[in-house]
Scaffold this active site. Structure first.
Site, PDB file in Angstrom:
ATOM      1  N   HIS A 360      26.720  84.244  65.428  1.00 50.49           N
ATOM      2  CA  HIS A 360      26.443  84.784  64.096  1.00 50.49           C
ATOM      3  C   HIS A 360      27.561  85.652  63.538  1.00 50.49           C
ATOM      4  O   HIS A 360      27.346  86.353  62.551  1.00 50.49           O
ATOM      5  CB  HIS A 360      25.168  85.626  64.114  1.00 50.49           C
ATOM      6  CG  HIS A 360      23.927  84.825  64.328  1.00 50.49           C
ATOM      7  ND1 HIS A 360      23.174  84.324  63.298  1.00 50.49           N
ATOM      8  CD2 HIS A 360      23.326  84.416  65.462  1.00 50.49           C
ATOM      9  CE1 HIS A 360      22.141  83.657  63.799  1.00 50.49           C
ATOM     10  NE2 HIS A 360      22.210  83.694  65.105  1.00 50.49           N
ATOM     11  N   LYS A 560      22.347  94.944  51.180  1.00 50.99           N
ATOM     12  CA  LYS A 560      22.714  94.464  52.512  1.00 50.99           C
ATOM     13  C   LYS A 560      23.191  95.662  53.315  1.00 50.99           C
ATOM     14  O   LYS A 560      23.361  96.748  52.757  1.00 50.99           O
ATOM     15  CB  LYS A 560      23.811  93.408  52.409  1.00 50.99           C
ATOM     16  CG  LYS A 560      24.981  93.825  51.502  1.00 50.99           C
ATOM     17  CD  LYS A 560      26.006  92.716  51.335  1.00 50.99           C
ATOM     18  CE  LYS A 560      25.643  91.676  50.317  1.00 50.99           C
ATOM     19  NZ  LYS A 560      25.568  90.339  50.815  1.00 50.99           N
ATOM     20  N   ARG A 561      23.416  95.478  54.619  1.00 50.38           N
ATOM     21  CA  ARG A 561      23.979  96.567  55.399  1.00 50.38           C
ATOM     22  C   ARG A 561      25.279  97.046  54.758  1.00 50.38           C
ATOM     23  O   ARG A 561      26.003  96.256  54.147  1.00 50.38           O
ATOM     24  CB  ARG A 561      24.255  96.091  56.834  1.00 50.38           C
ATOM     25  CG  ARG A 561      23.010  95.967  57.670  1.00 50.38           C
ATOM     26  CD  ARG A 561      22.298  97.274  57.846  1.00 50.38           C
ATOM     27  NE  ARG A 561      22.962  98.101  58.827  1.00 50.38           N
ATOM     28  CZ  ARG A 561      22.420  98.485  59.977  1.00 50.38           C
ATOM     29  NH1 ARG A 561      21.183  98.143  60.289  1.00 50.38           N
ATOM     30  NH2 ARG A 561      23.091  99.250  60.817  1.00 50.38           N
ATOM     31  N   LYS A 566      31.810  93.817  53.896  1.00 53.79           N
ATOM     32  CA  LYS A 566      30.961  93.368  52.780  1.00 53.79           C
ATOM     33  C   LYS A 566      31.445  93.946  51.446  1.00 53.79           C
ATOM     34  O   LYS A 566      30.990  93.569  50.388  1.00 53.79           O
ATOM     35  CB  LYS A 566      29.504  93.752  53.036  1.00 53.79           C
ATOM     36  CG  LYS A 566      28.901  93.048  54.257  1.00 53.79           C
ATOM     37  CD  LYS A 566      27.451  93.444  54.465  1.00 53.79           C
ATOM     38  CE  LYS A 566      26.858  92.939  55.769  1.00 53.79           C
ATOM     39  NZ  LYS A 566      26.422  91.533  55.733  1.00 53.79           N
ATOM     40  N   THR A 668      22.377  85.593  53.944  1.00 55.56           N
ATOM     41  CA  THR A 668      21.105  84.948  53.634  1.00 55.56           C
ATOM     42  C   THR A 668      20.506  85.587  52.383  1.00 55.56           C
ATOM     43  O   THR A 668      19.746  84.944  51.659  1.00 55.56           O
ATOM     44  CB  THR A 668      20.110  85.077  54.811  1.00 55.56           C
ATOM     45  OG1 THR A 668      20.149  86.426  55.284  1.00 55.56           O
ATOM     46  CG2 THR A 668      20.465  84.146  55.940  1.00 55.56           C
ATOM     47  N   LYS A 672      18.421  84.112  49.007  1.00 55.69           N
ATOM     48  CA  LYS A 672      17.175  84.682  48.472  1.00 55.69           C
ATOM     49  C   LYS A 672      17.330  85.031  46.998  1.00 55.69           C
ATOM     50  O   LYS A 672      16.431  84.766  46.176  1.00 55.69           O
ATOM     51  CB  LYS A 672      16.785  85.942  49.246  1.00 55.69           C
ATOM     52  CG  LYS A 672      16.331  85.660  50.661  1.00 55.69           C
ATOM     53  CD  LYS A 672      16.297  86.934  51.510  1.00 55.69           C
ATOM     54  CE  LYS A 672      16.420  86.562  52.976  1.00 55.69           C
ATOM     55  NZ  LYS A 672      16.898  87.650  53.827  1.00 55.69           N
TER      56      LYS A 672
HETATM   57  C1  NBG Z   1      24.769  88.100  60.757  1.00 59.90           C
HETATM   58  C2  NBG Z   1      25.896  87.724  59.814  1.00 59.90           C
HETATM   59  C3  NBG Z   1      25.361  87.147  58.523  1.00 59.90           C
HETATM   60  C4  NBG Z   1      24.389  86.023  58.827  1.00 59.90           C
HETATM   61  C5  NBG Z   1      23.316  86.503  59.790  1.00 59.90           C
HETATM   62  C6  NBG Z   1      22.374  85.400  60.187  1.00 59.90           C
HETATM   63  C7  NBG Z   1      24.932  89.450  62.790  1.00 59.90           C
HETATM   64  C8  NBG Z   1      25.592  89.623  64.106  1.00 59.90           C
HETATM   65  N1  NBG Z   1      25.350  88.443  62.039  1.00 59.90           N
HETATM   66  O1  NBG Z   1      26.404  86.659  57.737  1.00 59.90           O
HETATM   67  O2  NBG Z   1      26.690  88.843  59.560  1.00 59.90           O
HETATM   68  O3  NBG Z   1      23.782  85.563  57.655  1.00 59.90           O
HETATM   69  O4  NBG Z   1      23.914  86.992  60.964  1.00 59.90           O
HETATM   70  O5  NBG Z   1      23.053  84.322  60.709  1.00 59.90           O
HETATM   71  O6  NBG Z   1      24.061  90.198  62.440  1.00 59.90           O
END
Ligand code: NBG
Length: 855
Positions: A360, A560-561, A566, A668, A672
């Site tokens: 991920h 988002k975080r 980002k 994601t 959404k």
């Molecule tokens: C996160 C990514 C995102 C991705 C999500 C789900 C982690 C380690 N990775 O870009 O930063 O959408 O995973 O796949 O949290």
């Protein structure tokens, strides 16, 4: 349903709620507070859920289907009551029953807390996939940990993030079932001794170890169905909290309280890091707990219906979601060797057939590595196995690439005193996937290039999706009703249907309806902002409430975080530019812009916390300026979580997906937001690239910034100074970071100056402007102007938005699970058997007629 039957059902449902109020809580409905009614309603629904859960389990058992076991350290299910009712297609009935009791579902839903068992995208993706697995009727069990405290609750005191424990289990959780019968023993540390199995395989066993008992709690994941035949999947989460054995009394008696309670506290806290690994001892214990307890459970489940493990590789698929559960590889090896006396080669064959791994992230700081000494001490048996696996991997590399010792070094699992979990996960899996096309390319060409060259077939792409049921059907009822009116209901379980919406994109009537829905949703968010998002001073005292712009404004969101990659900072710099412009000429912009940020920073992530402070400082400047604030306002919504997302997303016009190209694995939230009719201002990154392709360039007007390839070409010679020197508005915005025009005190000045330094004059040997913010800023600024031009033409905007929604068909998590099922797991759908369902129903009670569905 016939009206009489409907009324009768509603009556029974109401009676059952009363029944639970009396039998569980000792109160009658007239005196029951909302929390009690919530609980009684949940109990009532549970009856129906349990019937289908039992029948689903029997169906899978009887068909001997190949099962998926999904292992993940994080889940973010969101509130369950509302979503469960929606998936059971029971909203009308529940509302009718509650009406008879003088109650309202909206109030009851508020009683529930978000089970916040994850950090961000990773955990929410896992929950989306579970919703899809259940709805698409796949035989699946998911495993995770039952953290007592989930991701911290965020408060903002005068711009500073303050973390509070997220005590989601303060009240009993009606959606979980304790399963003492399924407890597992997990062993740590101990004194290693050599042993040999019946096939002569040398292994390490341990004496004088710490034994921890993991207790299982099951949560039902309900698949969507219009009829009463919904499938139910299990999410099994482990806790070490409640077993007296885990408490080391002797250590306590010796005055060592910390050590005495380490294992009772093992699952207490979720590590609050997103995309950043910090090698903590307790974290390693947590990871092993998940791997070991789950694999023991999987084997036991198999042995319940099979005399031995002969068919195990035909019946079991284990998904390792990110590297956190990768120790399942060595643990499955160990159990096959020790308990079942497999030869090494046989055991390895089973492991590779069963396991697969999803990556991920490509960020260096998120790739997990464990200190070799620590692993050796805490997990001697697993370490011994990994050592041998490493040797075999190295030998196979030598065989394929003779003489290339550098390659061997790069690929080895254990190197320079570190155990590289991704290498273990890749080596032990038959398939490895990335989560978007670009991400998978980067895995193949850059970070796992060597592994790709060893075995090209192993690497595949499965682009992420999200569930349209929670994020559209459930959380945006107005837009859902509109879609259903236009194209019917099939989209709920087959999102490709959404394509049909293109037919209405240029229809003025539909555009009007769409705009009206957005407005209503924005009004809801405005109320939320005014009532639920207080402004606090530096001591946490509420000093006021935010007053947002009205619903005519462009609602521009980045949720988002908080992470440097980002690039919330780029968003802020643009806002400073806008502020300067509006200050000079209040009528320089034609549209009003309501900017919304929401997201948490990891508690130890200094730069991210400074960025939050900066957002607040800029917001304060802008929002308190009598002229500027007529056109621009900035809000930060505290404590971003699934429930907040459900309020913000339906009200959004503009979705900010502005990560440095090549850094966001997928994203994601991008899906959404687009699914809810927001247009994307975005870089060429993650799944955003594929979204653009699906929608078509003609309807994707706000792409900007350098591509991943351009960035990698630029990187060696990148110098933001040229831009800074030659672009005055950019220079002025960057200078605001250190000219005291934003900082109100020394502490803020320090914070903002260090942001400035990271951009232009890094200390130490850090690269300058690591995420290429200055480099993309002009292109971002120009594109934001285009946003305003289009927003000034509402009908056109609506046409674009409708095309964007229509383009999201392939980004449902239903599509993702179908792809996994086909390309990775080789599992088949297994709908609950109607005969089994009616058998369980009858056994439950032929006379108890409180069942809510029974259509
Ligand atoms: C996160 C990514 C995102 C991705 C999500 C789900 C982690 C380690 N990775 O870009 O930063 O959408 O995973 O796949 O949290």
């Amino acid at each position: 349903m016939d009206q009489d039957i409907f009324n009768m059902q509603a009556e029974r449902l109401a009676s059952k709620i009363k029944h639970y109020l009396i039998t569980m809580m000792g109160i009658t409905v007239d005196e029951a507070h909302e929390e009690a009614v919530y609980r009684a309603l949940a109990m009532t629904l549970r009856e129906e859920i349990m019937i289908n859960w039992t029948a689903t389990f029997h169906t899978i058992r009887n068909s001997q289907a190949c099962m998926l076991y999904y292992l993940c350290m994080e889940y973010m299910p969101g509130k369950m009551l509302g979503n469960n009712i929606a998936n059971m297609h029971a909203s009308e009935l529940v509302n009718a029953a509650l009406k008879r009791l003088g109650r309202n579902l909206g109030q009851l839903v508020k009683q529930e807390r978000d089970p916040a068992l994850g950090n961000g995208g990773l955990g929410r993706l896992a929950s989306c996939l579970l919703d899809s697995l259940a709805t698409q009727q796949y035989p699946a069990v998911a495993y995770g940990l039952r953290y007592q405290y989930g991701i911290f609750e965020q408060e903002i005191w005068d711009g500073v993030q303050v973390e509070r424990p997220e005590a989601w289990l303060l009240h009993e959780n009606p959606w979980e079932f304790r399963r003492d019968h399924h407890a597992a023993a997990v062993k740590f540390a101990g004194r290693p001794v050599q042993i040999v199995n019946k096939k002569g395989v040398e292994m390490v066993d341990i004496l004088d170890y710490e034994e921890v008992r993991a207790i299982a709690y099951d949560l039902p994941i309900i698949g969507y169905s219009v009829a009463d035949d919904f499938n139910v999947c299990t999410l099994r989460v482990w806790t070490t909290k409640e077993s007296p054995r885990n408490f080391a009394l002797q250590r306590f008696n010796a005055g060592l309280l910390d050590q005495a309670s380490e294992n009772t506290l093992l699952t207490d806290v979720l590590y609050p890091n997103d995309n950043n690994e910090v090698g903590k001892r307790i974290r390693l214990k947590q990871e092993f707990l998940l791997a070991s307890a789950s694999i023991q459970d999987i084997i036991q489940r198999h042995l319940m219906h099979n005399p031995d493990l002969m068919f195990f590789p035909d019946k079991v698929r284990i998904q390792i979601n990110d590297t956190h559960p990768a120790l399942v590889i060595s643990e499955l090896m160990r159990l096959l060797l020790l308990d079942h006396h497999y030869s090494w080669a046989e055991a390895w064959e089973v492991v590779k057939t069963c396991c697969s791994y999803t990556n991920h992230t490509v960020l260096k700081e998120s790739l997990e590595e464990w200190n070799e000494g620590r692993m050796q001490h805490l997990l001697p048996r697993q370490y011994h196995i990994i050592e041998r696996l490493n040797l075999e991997l190295c030998n196979s590399v030598r065989k394929k690439f003779p003489g290339d010792e550098e390659r061997v070094r790069r690929m080895s699992i254990i190197q320079d005193g570190q155990v590289r979990m991704a290498h273990l996960a890749i080596y032990g899996s038959h398939k490895v996937n990335g989560v978007s096309a670009l991400h998978t390319e980067i895995l193949k060409k850059v970070i796992f290039k060597d592994f790709y060259e060893m075995d090209t077939e192993k690497f595949i792409n499965i682009t992420n999706g999200v569930t349209q049921r929670r994020f559209l059907l459930h959380s945006n009822p107005r837009l859902s009703a509109f879609i259903t009116k236009k194209i019917g209901t099939k989209w709920i379980t087959d999102f490709n249907e959404i394509q049909q919406l293109t037919k209405f994109a240029s229809d003025p009537e539909s555009q009007k309806e769409f705009l009206e829905i957005k407005k209503q949703n924005k009004k809801d968010l405005i109320i939320y902002l005014m009532e639920k998002n207080p402004i606090c001073d530096f001591q946490g005292k509420i000093i006021g409430h935010f007053s947002p712009l009205d619903e005519e404004a462009l609602f521009d969101v980045q949720i988002k975080r908080i992470h440097e990659y980002k690039r919330q900072l780029m968003n802020v710099l643009h806002l400073i530019m806008l502020y300067h412009e509006l200050k000079a000429n209040p009528s320089s912009r034609k549209i009003k812009r309501m900017v919304i940020f929401s997201g948490k920073a990891a508690p130890g992530y200094d730069m991210a916390k400074k960025i939050i402070q900066l957002i607040f400082a800029v917001a304060k400047k802008v929002n308190t300026d009598p002229m500027v604030s007529k056109m621009l306002k900035i809000a930060f919504i505290e404590n971003y979580n699934v429930s907040r997302a459900e309020v913000i997303i339906p009200a959004s016009d503009l979705s900010q997906q502005i990560s440095t190209a090549g850094t966001e694995a997928s994203g994601t939230g991008n899906i959404k937001l687009a699914m809810n009719g927001a247009l994307t201002i975005g870089t060429q990154d993650g799944a955003t690239i594929e979204m653009r392709q699906a929608v078509g360039d003609a309807w994707w007007p706000f792409a900007f910034g350098k591509t991943a390839e351009e960035i990698s070409v630029l990187r060696p010679n990148y110098n933001p100074w040229d831009i800074y020197m030659h672009q005055l508005p950019i220079r002025q915005a960057v200078d605001a970071l250190r000219d005291h025009s934003l900082a109100e005190n020394d502490q803020q000045h320090q914070a903002f100056s260090s942001i400035y330094h990271a951009l232009l004059e890094p200390v130490n040997s850090d690269p300058v402007d690591k995420y290429f913010i200055v480099s993309d800023l002009q292109s971002y600024y120009d594109t934001q102007k285009k946003v305003e031009e289009l927003y000034a033409q509402p009908a056109k905007w609506a046409e674009y938005a409708l095309h964007n929604i229509a383009g999201m068909g392939r980004f449902s998590s239903d599509e993702s699970v179908h792809n996994y099922a086909k390309l990775v797991w080789n599992i088949k759908q297994c709908p609950v058997d109607p005969r089994e369902l009616s058998r369980v129903r009858n056994e439950y009670s032929e006379h108890d007629k409180c069942r809510i569905l029974n259509k």
